[in-house]
Scaffold this motif. Structure first.
Motif, PDB file in Angstrom:
ATOM      1  N   THR A 608      -8.593 -93.509  35.186  1.00 20.18           N
ATOM      2  CA  THR A 608      -8.479 -92.554  34.379  1.00 20.18           C
ATOM      3  C   THR A 608      -9.272 -91.385  34.889  1.00 20.18           C
ATOM      4  OG1 THR A 608      -7.517 -94.077  32.761  1.00 20.18           O
ATOM      5  CG2 THR A 608      -8.289 -91.692  32.060  1.00 20.18           C
ATOM      6  N   GLU A 725      -4.955 -87.924  30.969  1.00 18.53           N
ATOM      7  CA  GLU A 725      -6.235 -88.315  31.637  1.00 18.53           C
ATOM      8  C   GLU A 725      -7.162 -87.340  31.325  1.00 18.53           C
ATOM      9  OE1 GLU A 725      -3.293 -88.641  33.298  1.00 18.53           O
ATOM     10  OE2 GLU A 725      -3.293 -90.623  33.874  1.00 18.53           O
ATOM     11  N   SER A 768      -7.828 -95.110  23.944  1.00 17.56           N
ATOM     12  CA  SER A 768      -8.521 -94.575  24.761  1.00 17.56           C
ATOM     13  C   SER A 768      -9.996 -95.053  24.866  1.00 17.56           C
ATOM     14  CB  SER A 768      -8.728 -92.977  24.273  1.00 17.56           C
ATOM     15  OG  SER A 768      -7.630 -92.439  24.674  1.00 17.56           O
TER      16      SER A 768
END
Length: 882
Positions: A608, A725, A768
């Motif tokens: 990411t 991302e 996340s």
């Protein structure tokens, strides 16, 4: 050249070496015969009267940024350099030098010897200017360097003069011109600078012939009355209707002059009666032509009264004014004197007040040339950036007067006109004339005058490319694409290049005109020798390097705007260069034994954080290209600074460090590939702005290419656009910033370890956090992250909201509560005293009534600030005491 990097950034170790390598390899030379599309900039030629100043560095940096960008885009990019002979300014310098060294005048030497000395001067200063531009990093094609008086440019000047003369667009005549009594030469209207100064309006009594009455006229220059040949009134002015056709007796001279009627006269100005001095005023000259008034010149070339001034002959113009007024007062011919400011014109070179006077000179008939030059700007074939400067252009061009092009100097292009001493024939020829074409006499002499400097520089966009010959350069690189110049020479130079290009080449000389402002000192003053506030760019380069100087004078600047010089910014940009230097050393340290790195091959292994920095670089690349297309150079520079310092160095390198020591070879290789790719691409984007350091680092981090100068310019790539991302890492960065801010507010060291509670607002944010918890821990110095609901958050804690979550840091682990309560109690006491002091001050009517409003407002602002601080302290104390 040496590719090794020293311990720290030291530009003096490599800038000269790099520039020599660029020159030796011919990187500045464009391909003439290839298929690459041309892109041309011609350098505004600096005057050969001294060394470059900061304004030249500013102008040159802007041009170099654009030409380097276009070169990397694959254009056949030509930046053509050159210098200007600067007739008046250079002649003054050379005359001063001869006087100082030999105690002689130019007349003592004679024209030929004087010109030899002037050429010696030119050779020295041309080289000095070139060397200074090279220190700045200017990527000009020095093999094509031109000088306004070199053989090719001289040929172009002569050809232009002859062509315009043959078309009736150049003529010789007696007209009012601007005369500089100090430089002793004519000036064009554009070379006169006007300033409002205190002055007087003198009301003088002219006796009416055959009566005991007087006609009162108003003038600002009573000494010129000695050359009066009439008095004018407006035909609609009932006060003077019966006087038209009669005569007055000119005082002090006893000359009988007529009273005429002309619409030019403003009935509201002064008395409504105006003295007419056709030999010393442009408006009077035109009125005089209409009414056949005599042209009586009473001043010589030095501003001294001549034989036509009678007993005042030999007096300086200002001394004559005093004595004329004394004599008029004695004769009781002065009605009154008013204090009145008026515009005074001065020579743009020496600041001497110019004298309008009649003189036989050479002129260009401007109206036919101006019309098509106006059209190309109106039709957007030539754009001004910013557009507001086109108004200056239109205003001058639409009100243009014939251009006086002859100068009473020796240094310059001598006028190609020859006069037969036998029959008076005037012969204009591109080649020297020895015999009269009319009578055959060999008694032929060339005009002594030279042409206005701007006449030759008006041809600069095409004379520099070989015109009037049909050269390969002319065919390839005309018209030019861009002109970069200051707003102060729009009418001096830009307008003249446009009409000259259209007239001689059939099309406008450039598509874009980028107008920049001035570099002022820190106080906003114009830099000048008299103020002693100038900055030598070479001294700045010696101390900080060329790249920090270049970056400083462009960052944050917008087209057309002035900027203020701030040496602290140069230091900051040197620190920026050092930051990039250290980042590059870090990358080299981790990649030197890895072998070839290929981002494309690592795409499937990117994490990411990798996709985030690649995507951010991709976005910045798109924005910078858009900025450069719009000539928003300052904005582009600032975006590069923010990306490279903050996102790449401060965030990505810190995020990626744990992986560089990880045994997972695929993850590590992806990290290294990303590190290398982003740095290399960023250096390419930065290269036009900071050419030396980017070349040095580019050669150090890769071995495929021999220079960054002709490396392929980065473009936006949709494949490298990773929006998700970007969003994830932006969220991580918000969390880390929130924790850092909490520590800072509490005066806690950033390195202090914390337990972190995070309450995400949705499942996506929760994911996340889980996916990136290692980065949050590393950058926020968190020993543990607890994803929780609000009911599980500790009571004694400091919280912050970010987009998508609440961040909570327990205070028990951060601070000593008793010590913090003691500190806050003292702060509370201090704020109470400050609030009490300000309130008493604002309650004092003596202070309120006497102090400037600005001071009163400042005190009110202090009270408001202190009260906000006080409330915050109370709230914090309350939370600690629970």
């Amino acid at each position: 050249m040496n590719r090794e990097l020293s311990k720290s950034y030291n530009p003096s170790e490599f800038e000269d070496e790099i520039y020599k390598n660029w020159e030796n390899k011919g990187y500045f030379k464009p391909e003439v015969n290839g298929d690459a599309k041309p892109y041309t900039i011609v350098m505004p030629p600096p005057n050969i009267t001294g060394q470059l100043h900061l304004g030249h560095a500013f102008d040159g940096t802007l041009q170099d940024i654009i030409i380097r960008w276009k070169r990397m885009q694959g254009y056949s990019a030509l930046w053509l350099p050159g210098t200007d002979h600067a007739s008046i300014a250079t002649e003054v310098k050379v005359v001063e030098k001869i006087k100082e060294e030999e105690n002689k005048t130019k007349e003592d030497l004679g024209r030929d010897v004087f010109l030899e000395r002037a050429w010696d001067w030119a050779i020295i200063y041309k080289k000095r200017i070139v060397d200074q531009f090279k220190k700045l990093g200017a990527s000009c094609d020095w093999d094509r360097e031109r000088f306004t008086m070199d053989e090719g440019c001289t040929k172009a000047v002569t050809e232009t003069f002859v062509r315009l003369y043959d078309k009736g667009l150049i003529y010789r005549g007696n007209r009012i011109i601007n005369w500089c009594p100090d430089c002793k030469t004519a000036l064009s209207d554009a070379e006169v600078e006007y300033e409002e100064k205190a002055g007087k309006l003198y009301h003088l009594k002219y006796p009416i012939e055959g009566t005991n009455e007087y006609l009162v006229v108003a003038t600002t220059r009573p000494e010129t009355m000695l050359g009066d040949s009439g008095v004018a009134v407006n035909p609609n002015d009932d006060r003077y209707k019966d006087l038209v056709g009669k005569f007055v007796i000119l005082p002090l001279v006893d000359r009988r002059i007529p009273i005429i009627a002309d619409d030019y006269v403003d009935m509201e100005f002064g008395t409504g009666a105006v003295k007419m001095t056709p030999a010393h005023d442009p408006n009077d000259f035109e009125v005089g032509l209409r009414h056949d008034l005599a042209q009586i010149k009473v001043l010589d070339d030095s501003g001294v009264m001549n034989e036509n001034a009678g007993k005042y002959k030999g007096l300086d113009r200002y001394e004559a004014r005093k004595i004329v007024m004394q004599d008029l007062e004695t004769a009781n011919l002065v009605e009154k004197i008013e204090e009145r400011p008026h515009n005074v014109g001065s020579c743009y070179r020496c600041d001497t007040v110019v004298e309008p006077l009649i003189s036989q000179q050479w002129f260009v008939n401007m109206k036919p040339l101006a019309e098509p030059a106006i059209d190309v700007v109106r039709e957007n074939k030539t754009r001004f950036i910013p557009d507001r400067f086109s108004k200056i252009y239109f205003n001058w061009m639409e009100n243009i007067k014939d251009w006086c092009i002859s100068r009473q100097l020796w240094w310059g292009h001598r006028i190609p006109a020859y006069y037969c001493q036998e029959c008076g024939e005037v012969i204009v020829s591109a080649t020297a004339v020895s015999n009269c074409s009319k009578c055959g006499s060999s008694s032929v002499v060339q005009d002594e005058d030279v042409l206005d400097t701007w006449f030759s520089s008006a041809l600069w966009p095409f004379s520099t490319l070989g015109w009037p010959d049909e050269t390969p350069d002319l065919k390839k690189f005309y018209p030019n694409d861009l002109l970069v110049t200051g707003f102060d020479i729009i009418f001096f130079w830009v307008a003249r290049m446009i009409f000259s290009g259209i007239e001689q080449m059939g099309e406008t000389p450039f598509s874009d005109v980028y107008i920049h402002g001035l570099i002022r000192d820190a106080q906003g003053r114009k830099m000048s020798k008299s103020l002693g506030n100038g900055v030598d760019p070479l001294e700045v380069i010696e101390e900080y390097g060329a790249d920090p100087l270049r970056f400083t004078i462009v960052t944050g600047n917008a087209a057309g705007n002035d900027i203020r010089w701030n040496e602290e910014k140069v230091l900051a940009n040197r620190n920026f260069a050092n930051k990039i230097w250290n980042a590059s050393k870090f990358v080299i340290m981790h990649t030197k034994d890895v072998g070839a790195l290929d981002l494309e091959a690592s795409m499937n292994d990117l994490l990411t954080m990798d996709k985030w920095i690649i995507s951010r670089l991709n976005q910045v690349t798109r924005e910078i290209n858009e900025n450069l297309e719009k000539y928003e150079l300052g904005i582009a520079a600032q975006k590069l600074y923010d990306f490279m310092w903050n996102e790449y160095c401060d965030w990505y390198i810190e995020l990626v460090k744990p992986r560089l020591y990880n045994e997972d070879s695929e993850s590590k290789k992806a990290a290294l590939s990303t590190l290398h790719y982003v740095l290399e691409t960023s250096l390419k984007l930065l290269h036009p702005f900071m050419p030396f350091i980017t070349e040095k680092l580019f050669l150090a981090i890769q071995e495929k290419e021999e220079t960054i100068m002709i490396s392929k310019w980065p473009e936006f790539d949709p494949i490298k656009d990773f929006k998700e991302e970007e969003s994830q890492i932006a969220f991580v960065m918000d969390i880390v910033r929130a924790v850092r801010n909490i520590k800072a507010e509490l005066n806690v060291a950033p390195s202090k370890k914390v337990k972190l509670y995070i309450r995400p607002f949705d499942e996506m944010k929760k994911a996340s956090i889980l996916d990136n918890d290692i980065y949050i821990k590393n950058l926020a110095n968190a020993v543990e992250i607890v994803i929780t609901e609000s009911k599980d958050i500790p009571d004694n804690a400091s919280a912050a909201m970010v987009d998508g979550a609440e961040i909570v840091v327990p205070l028990d682990e951060l601070i000593d509560k008793e010590k913090e309560i003691d500190r806050l109690e003292k702060e509370k006491e201090t704020l109470e005293k400050e609030i009490d002091r300000v309130v008493k001050k604002l309650s004092n009517q003596g202070f309120i009534s006497k102090a400037p409003q600005k001071v009163v407002d400042e005190e009110k602002a202090k009270e408001e600030k202190y009260r906000v601080m006080y409330e915050n302290v109370l709230k914090t104390l309350e939370s600690y005491k629970k």
